[in-house]
Design a protein around this motif. Structure first.
Motif: not given
Length: 136
Positions: A86-111
């Motif tokens: 199941i594709p997972v998109a992240i929709l969040s207020t977080g703008t930290s490049p590290a948090a975004i990278k972690t989400a992609y590394d965890g399998g998110a298709f889009r942040y």
């Protein structure tokens, strides 16, 4: 815009953000089923115990959630054999490049970073819908 698949699960603890997402989604296609969860625990319980036919076509997940954070929720979904597709998109207020990278590394298709304008929010919802169409 008509979709072959019509179920989105949204994990979002802010009722205002849910309302905006739901209303914007309706602008594109009122037949899309939107199932809302205010915690990741509720979402995970639904995904693990629900009927296979009721699984969503896409999950939209806020990272800043109470109790179980979005990253833990994402990793749990992606580790489950019957859910990892199941594709997972992240929709969040977080703008930290590290948090975004972690989400992609965890399998998110889009942040997506939550925008301040409705025009930008519409573009995000449209991209989520178009991604769904691309996977059909």
């Amino acid at each position: 815009m008509s979709l072959a698949k019509k179920h989105i699960c949204l994990a979002e603890d802010d009722p205002d953000d849910y309302y905006i997402f739901a209303r914007t989604l309706e602008e594109f296609d009122k037949s899309i089923k939107l199932t809302w969860f205010t915690t990741c625990a509720e979402l995970l319980e639904y995904l693990k115990t629900g009927d296979e036919d009721e699984l969503p076509d896409i999950i939209v997940l806020d990272m800043n959630m109470p109790k179980i954070d979005g990253q833990t929720c994402l990793l749990t979904i992606k580790s489950e054999a019957n859910l990892h597709h199941i594709p997972v998109a992240i929709l969040s207020t977080g703008t930290s490049p590290a948090a975004i990278k972690t989400a992609y590394d965890g399998g998110a298709f889009r942040y997506f970073v939550k925008p301040f304008s409705m025009e930008e929010f519409r573009k995000i919802v449209e991209e989520i819908i178009n991604f769904k169409n691309a996977t059909d």
